[in-house]
Design a protein around this motif. Structure first.
Motif, PDB file in Angstrom:
ATOM      1  N   LYS A 160       0.854  -1.186   0.000  1.00  0.00           N
ATOM      2  CA  LYS A 160       0.000   0.000   0.000  1.00  0.00           C
ATOM      3  C   LYS A 160       0.888   1.233   0.000  1.00  0.00           C
ATOM      4  CE  LYS A 160      -4.264  -1.523   2.293  1.00  0.00           C
ATOM      5  NZ  LYS A 160      -5.134  -1.325   3.463  1.00  0.00           N
ATOM      6  N   ASP A 161       0.566   2.205  -0.877  1.00  0.00           N
ATOM      7  CA  ASP A 161       1.326   3.446  -0.862  1.00  0.00           C
ATOM      8  C   ASP A 161       0.719   4.404   0.153  1.00  0.00           C
ATOM      9  OD1 ASP A 161      -0.975   4.330  -2.007  1.00  0.00           O
ATOM     10  OD2 ASP A 161      -0.113   4.745  -3.987  1.00  0.00           O
ATOM     11  N   GLN A 162       1.197   5.640   0.161  1.00  0.00           N
ATOM     12  CA  GLN A 162       0.754   6.605   1.168  1.00  0.00           C
ATOM     13  C   GLN A 162      -0.718   6.944   1.041  1.00  0.00           C
ATOM     14  OE1 GLN A 162       3.447   9.868   0.701  1.00  0.00           O
ATOM     15  NE2 GLN A 162       5.141   8.823   1.732  1.00  0.00           N
ATOM     16  N   SER A 163      -1.271   6.830  -0.159  1.00  0.00           N
ATOM     17  CA  SER A 163      -2.696   7.120  -0.356  1.00  0.00           C
ATOM     18  C   SER A 163      -3.563   5.872  -0.264  1.00  0.00           C
ATOM     19  CB  SER A 163      -2.899   7.787  -1.720  1.00  0.00           C
ATOM     20  OG  SER A 163      -2.441   6.930  -2.758  1.00  0.00           O
ATOM     21  N   SER A 164      -2.983   4.773   0.300  1.00  0.00           N
ATOM     22  CA  SER A 164      -3.677   3.493   0.507  1.00  0.00           C
ATOM     23  C   SER A 164      -4.048   2.795  -0.791  1.00  0.00           C
ATOM     24  CB  SER A 164      -4.943   3.672   1.365  1.00  0.00           C
ATOM     25  OG  SER A 164      -4.580   4.063   2.668  1.00  0.00           O
ATOM     26  N   LYS A 165      -3.423   3.193  -1.894  1.00  0.00           N
ATOM     27  CA  LYS A 165      -3.619   2.465  -3.133  1.00  0.00           C
ATOM     28  C   LYS A 165      -2.635   1.311  -3.215  1.00  0.00           C
ATOM     29  CE  LYS A 165      -5.477   6.238  -5.938  1.00  0.00           C
ATOM     30  NZ  LYS A 165      -5.303   7.062  -7.172  1.00  0.00           N
ATOM     31  N   LYS A 166      -3.092   0.193  -3.769  1.00  0.00           N
ATOM     32  CA  LYS A 166      -2.243  -0.987  -3.866  1.00  0.00           C
ATOM     33  C   LYS A 166      -1.440  -0.939  -5.163  1.00  0.00           C
ATOM     34  CE  LYS A 166      -5.540  -3.803  -1.271  1.00  0.00           C
ATOM     35  NZ  LYS A 166      -6.469  -4.956  -1.304  1.00  0.00           N
ATOM     36  N   GLU A 167      -0.130  -1.195  -5.030  1.00  0.00           N
ATOM     37  CA  GLU A 167       0.729  -1.204  -6.209  1.00  0.00           C
ATOM     38  C   GLU A 167       1.742  -2.320  -6.086  1.00  0.00           C
ATOM     39  OE1 GLU A 167       2.273   2.731  -6.212  1.00  0.00           O
ATOM     40  OE2 GLU A 167       3.749   2.338  -4.640  1.00  0.00           O
ATOM     41  N   VAL A 168       2.220  -2.801  -7.250  1.00  0.00           N
ATOM     42  CA  VAL A 168       3.165  -3.905  -7.320  1.00  0.00           C
ATOM     43  C   VAL A 168       4.531  -3.370  -7.725  1.00  0.00           C
ATOM     44  CG1 VAL A 168       3.729  -6.099  -8.424  1.00  0.00           C
ATOM     45  CG2 VAL A 168       1.335  -5.532  -7.930  1.00  0.00           C
ATOM     46  N   HIS A 169       5.575  -3.770  -7.001  1.00  0.00           N
ATOM     47  CA  HIS A 169       6.959  -3.417  -7.320  1.00  0.00           C
ATOM     48  C   HIS A 169       7.705  -4.699  -7.668  1.00  0.00           C
ATOM     49  CE1 HIS A 169       6.917   0.791  -5.645  1.00  0.00           C
ATOM     50  NE2 HIS A 169       5.817   0.286  -5.090  1.00  0.00           N
ATOM     51  N   VAL A 170       8.476  -4.645  -8.739  1.00  0.00           N
ATOM     52  CA  VAL A 170       9.290  -5.795  -9.153  1.00  0.00           C
ATOM     53  C   VAL A 170      10.707  -5.310  -9.370  1.00  0.00           C
ATOM     54  CG1 VAL A 170       9.568  -7.654 -10.827  1.00  0.00           C
ATOM     55  CG2 VAL A 170       7.276  -6.795 -10.311  1.00  0.00           C
ATOM     56  N   TRP A 171      11.681  -6.025  -8.799  1.00  0.00           N
ATOM     57  CA  TRP A 171      13.083  -5.642  -9.008  1.00  0.00           C
ATOM     58  C   TRP A 171      13.991  -6.864  -8.925  1.00  0.00           C
ATOM     59  CZ3 TRP A 171      10.661  -3.953  -4.398  1.00  0.00           C
ATOM     60  CH2 TRP A 171      11.122  -4.540  -3.212  1.00  0.00           C
ATOM     61  N   SER A 172      15.223  -6.673  -9.370  1.00  0.00           N
ATOM     62  CA  SER A 172      16.235  -7.716  -9.276  1.00  0.00           C
ATOM     63  C   SER A 172      16.796  -7.740  -7.858  1.00  0.00           C
ATOM     64  CB  SER A 172      17.355  -7.468 -10.282  1.00  0.00           C
ATOM     65  OG  SER A 172      18.417  -8.376 -10.061  1.00  0.00           O
ATOM     66  N   VAL A 173      16.889  -8.936  -7.271  1.00  0.00           N
ATOM     67  CA  VAL A 173      17.321  -9.061  -5.882  1.00  0.00           C
ATOM     68  C   VAL A 173      18.746  -8.560  -5.694  1.00  0.00           C
ATOM     69  CG1 VAL A 173      17.793 -10.713  -4.029  1.00  0.00           C
ATOM     70  CG2 VAL A 173      15.748 -10.969  -5.440  1.00  0.00           C
ATOM     71  N   PHE A 174      19.631  -8.821  -6.664  1.00  0.00           N
ATOM     72  CA  PHE A 174      21.048  -8.522  -6.490  1.00  0.00           C
ATOM     73  C   PHE A 174      21.459  -7.198  -7.147  1.00  0.00           C
ATOM     74  CE2 PHE A 174      20.572 -13.069  -6.017  1.00  0.00           C
ATOM     75  CZ  PHE A 174      21.291 -13.320  -4.867  1.00  0.00           C
TER      76      PHE A 174
END
Length: 875
Positions: free
Chosen positions: A212-226
């Motif tokens: 949840k972001d600051q405005s309580s909207k749901k968002e997906v984050h994807v990144w490389s672990v390393f």
């Protein structure tokens, strides 16, 4: 403590059983629940239990190696301590060392990561005798911070550690650390707040987070672990399954996620049963619809061409993403809560057997990725406790039921469970019966029964004894509220060829007959294949709505033990026997009930020659003549045919055909039937009053029918804790002789014991609340007692110890001469909780009359009988 019987000294050890661990099951933000590891040569798979690591061969499907935590101090400190850590990750080799070195044992080393941040390097080919290497990662962790995943790269040798701290009932704070081998410490790289869901690719290179972001909207984050470059991160709003503003909350509640190895596809499963697959390159998405309840598990294949999904339907679905065609693997044993790709060759399926609402039962299934044949099925003993234990986890469903949690009720469910745990009097007893011929342990498990091999430590069979929805298909949505038939009791004839089961069937809710229950008695015969075949079914054996409160199998002298007694809560008794001519079981005799008095405190005992039946009803024990089902010598004034106890009878056992052991709500009594009086009484009130339901104390008492020894379990709440939780209990197993005048052994166990039974040989088998199996034995081999202190064998050889024991014996003899009991010092050393039991006789002085009684009626006695008489004279 000096044992009274020196030639048969009892020992206690926890040697078998245990529970399959799904380490991330309690963390609802983790899509992945299980932890497994292929061995170096990929011929076996390592599975963590709550008391050991077990290695299963993928060829033979059997357990080939067991690494018990209690055999190694480092493993015991990490996983058996009071902080209840669990295995969060397994890795091949020693991942903590800086440079490669040829130690000769490296190919058999594994690194075991604790959820508290401890790494133990174990050689799984050894006997765990040598000291294991221990590295602490979590010295700087917050108090509630737990390791949930460790990421490795083979090429660079880098190590990243993902931890979580629970913010609320549904949100977590994640931290991603880098492990510095040179300094042996963690360096924080990322911190993510308000995490609702997480998933990682099967190659451990990419991580996706729903937050949840600051405005309580749901968002997906994807990144490389390393990679620590934030510019390469992918960020997108939560994919939706419906654009309508009137859509249900289930269509917006994400239950599980999956990420492929190329970081090109993201799959999100919802409580409504819909799966949204997002292409991360062009952000396009498509919906996959088949599930009709919450999606609980998702997994991409290694090349990303297939998506695997599972849920409440007990079916594994294969989606071919290029064509949207489906294939199915149906009729799995439980709800599919986890699906993992193991080294591109195998699928690991985590199954949750949700029918048992008193405990959390898991099964791990390893499938071959090419032909989907089962390679290994892993489960421990499946037992049903009388009261729900504290770690019961319910999967998310579209509706709320006793076996599930609705997406909107996550907070309510947590509070409701805490209220249950605060109830003061808990009964964690369970049913365990041992089949006489095979020595297999049988656990009734809702509408099925599990056979478990104690010595091989694996499940033998799992057979449904009653018909229900779960036998044919999985239950979804409103069907979750349909209650399955429940096996309430099971018994075996003395030769093990027949099984008698008693089950209760329930009516659906919201009907006029919803409170009606149907009682069914079934008789099963053991087939040549090893499963049970139903021969006779009796509906309402004691009349409509009359429960069967007790079942007792006939002794061998009555129809070869092919018969049984059943009793109800109204004083009625019935005798059922197998007719060879009709090849069926039938009612042979009965005693009518007393229509004015009802009680659930009903117990039965039977003399070895079959002539007398002892019927305990409420606080009264009646002696009946089996021939006419009437009081024994009813018209004789001096006949000992009825006696009243101080409170309701909880259990009775006939020992050696001469002593009747009677346990009531307040006392444990030994009744001498020849003299017609109670000879020994112990106060049990502080330990059993109000804790066990009527009749359940019998689960904690058993008798060795060969030598008449009695085993009694006392569960005690630890005084230093104030909360009434199962982990706050300890227990003690006490072995008595036949008339309770001698205490042959007393053993402490660290957990609540749910049941104890004689194994028809020389041992007592017990089950504790962590599903571990232990043994109290005189003959079990040293290999079975690996968890017993090995140095204890050398204690008698120690000169100081010998002198100490000699002084004790000398002092006790002097006290005996002076008229003292000789046990004053021992009583101070004994646990204070045992003051109420002091079964040992005081030391005797031997004189010319000591052995006079031994030679009375000597006749043709055998040598072992003569030896017992000598011991009785001098003890």
């Amino acid at each position: 403590m000096v044992q009274s019987v020196h030639h048969e000294k009892y020992k206690l050890g926890v040697v078998s059983g245990g529970k399959v661990v799904f380490p991330r099951a309690s963390n609802r933000s983790c899509s992945s629940k299980t932890v497994t590891l292929l061995t170096h040569n990929q011929s076996g798979i390592i599975v963590p239990f709550n008391n050991q690591l077990k290695i299963y061969s993928l060829e033979t499907r059997q357990c080939v190696k067991t690494l018990k935590y209690a055999n190694n101090k480092q493993l015991a400190d990490a996983f058996l301590g009071p902080r209840s850590a669990h295995v969060s990750h397994l890795a091949l080799g020693d991942v903590t060392k800086q440079a490669e070195s040829d130690t000769g044992t490296e190919e058999f080393e594994i690194s075991v990561f604790s959820s508290l941040g401890t790494v133990i390097v174990v050689n799984y080919k050894g006997r765990l005798a040598e000291e294991a290497k221990v590295v602490e990662l979590g010295n700087d962790f917050a108090q509630d911070e737990r390791v949930i995943k460790v990421f490795e790269t083979v090429q660079e040798g880098a190590l990243r550690v993902l931890t979580s701290v629970q913010e609320s009932s549904a949100a977590y704070t994640y931290r991603l650390y880098e492990y510095n081998r040179a300094e042996q410490k963690l360096i924080e790289r990322r911190k993510i707040d308000h995490v609702l869901l997480s998933a990682w690719s099967s190659n451990s290179q990419y991580l996706s987070i729903l937050k949840k972001d600051q405005s309580s909207k749901k968002e997906v984050h994807v990144w490389s672990v390393f990679s620590d470059v934030p510019e390469n991160d992918i960020k997108l709003p939560l994919p939706s399954t419906s654009n309508s503003s009137t859509a249900s909350s289930n269509s917006h509640f994400a239950t599980v996620m999956a990420l492929d190895n190329e970081c090109s596809q993201l799959a999100v499963g919802f409580a409504s049963g819909v799966i949204n697959v997002v292409n991360l390159q062009d952000r396009s998405s498509r919906l996959l619809k088949w599930h009709i309840d919450s999606v609980l598990s998702l997994c991409f294949t290694s090349d990303g061409s297939y998506l695997l999904s599972g849920g409440w339907e007990k079916v594994l679905s294969f989606w071919q993403l290029s064509t949207n065609l489906q294939q199915f693997l149906p009729r799995l044993n439980g709800v599919v809560v986890d699906c993992e790709l193991v080294n591109e060759k195998f699928y690991s399926l985590g199954l949750h057997i949700t029918e048992n609402q008193m405990s959390t039962d898991y099964q791990l299934l390893i499938l071959n990725a090419t032909d989907l044949n089962s390679r290994v099925s892993v489960s421990g003993p499946l037992c049903v406790f009388q009261t729900a234990i504290k770690d019961v986890i319910s999967p998310v469903s579209a509706v709320s039921s006793k076996s599930s949690t609705a997406s909107t009720d996550l907070v309510k469910a947590s509070k409701k469970q805490q209220r249950k745990l605060k109830r003061k009097r808990q009964d964690y007893s369970s049913i365990l019966e041992i089949q006489p011929s095979t020595k297999h342990l049988y656990f009734p498990h809702t509408s099925a029964i599990q056979a478990y091999d104690f010595y091989r430590n694996e499940q033998v069979s799992y057979q449904y004894l009653s018909s229900g929805i779960n036998n044919a298909m999985g239950k979804v949505r409103a069907e979750l509220n349909l209650k399955e038939p429940c096996i309430s009791n099971v018994k075996f004839t003395k030769d093990g060829t027949w099984m008698i089961s008693y089950e209760v069937e329930f009516s659906p809710d919201n009907l006029l007959s919803s409170n009606d229950m149907q009682h069914v008695l079934k008789f099963w015969k053991l087939s040549e294949k090893g499963d049970w075949t139903l021969i006779t079914k009796v509906i309402g054996p004691h009349g409509a709505n009359a429960p069967v409160t007790s079942i007792l199998v006939a002794p061998r002298s009555i129809n070869g033990s092919h018969g049984c007694l059943t009793a109800d809560n109204n004083g009625g008794i019935k005798y059922w026997s197998f007719s060879e001519s009709d090849s069926n079981w039938q009612l042979s005799k009965f005693a009518p009930p007393n229509n004015n008095h009802f009680s659930n405190s009903v117990e039965l005992a039977w003399s070895l020659d079959g002539s007398l039946i002892f019927h305990a009803f409420d606080d009264k024990v009646t002696v009946l003549d089996f021939n006419n089902f009437d009081k024994f010598k009813k018209h004789s004034e001096d006949a000992f045919n009825e006696f009243t106890m101080d409170s309701s009878v909880q259990s009775i056992m006939l020992v050696n055909d001469s002593n009747l052991i009677v346990a009531t709500q307040t006392t444990l009594n030994s009744v001498n039937l020849l003299r017609g009086r109670i000879e020994v009484t112990f106060d049990l009130f502080p330990y059993v009053n109000g804790v066990y339901k009527n009749g359940h104390l019998g689960r904690l008492m058993t008798c060795d029918e060969k030598n008449g020894r009695v085993a009694l379990v006392l569960n005690q709440q630890n005084k230093e804790t104030s909360k009434m939780l199962a982990s706050d209990y300890s227990s003690r197993v006490i072995i008595f002789n036949a008339d309770l005048t001698q205490k042959l052994g007393s053993f402490q166990h660290s957990d609540y014991i749910s049941c104890i039974r004689w194994n028809h040989d020389t041992d007592f088998i017990f089950l504790d609340i962590k599903n571990r199996l232990g043994v109290v034995s005189t003959t079990t081999s040293a290999e079975m007692f690996e968890e017993v202190d090995k140095d204890a064998v050398m204690d008698p050889l120690d000169s100081n110890r010998f002198e100490l024991e000699l002084k004790k014996l000398t002092n006790s003899n002097e006290n005996a001469v002076n008229g003292n009991s000789g046990h004053e010092e021992d009583a101070e050393e004994e646990d204070a909780t045992l003051d109420f039991i002091n079964g040992e006789k005081s030391q005797k002085l031997l004189n010319m009359n000591s052995f006079t009684s031994m030679f009375e009626n000597l006749g043709n006695v055998q040598m072992d009988t003569l030896f017992d008489r000598v011991l009785k004279a001098i003890s």
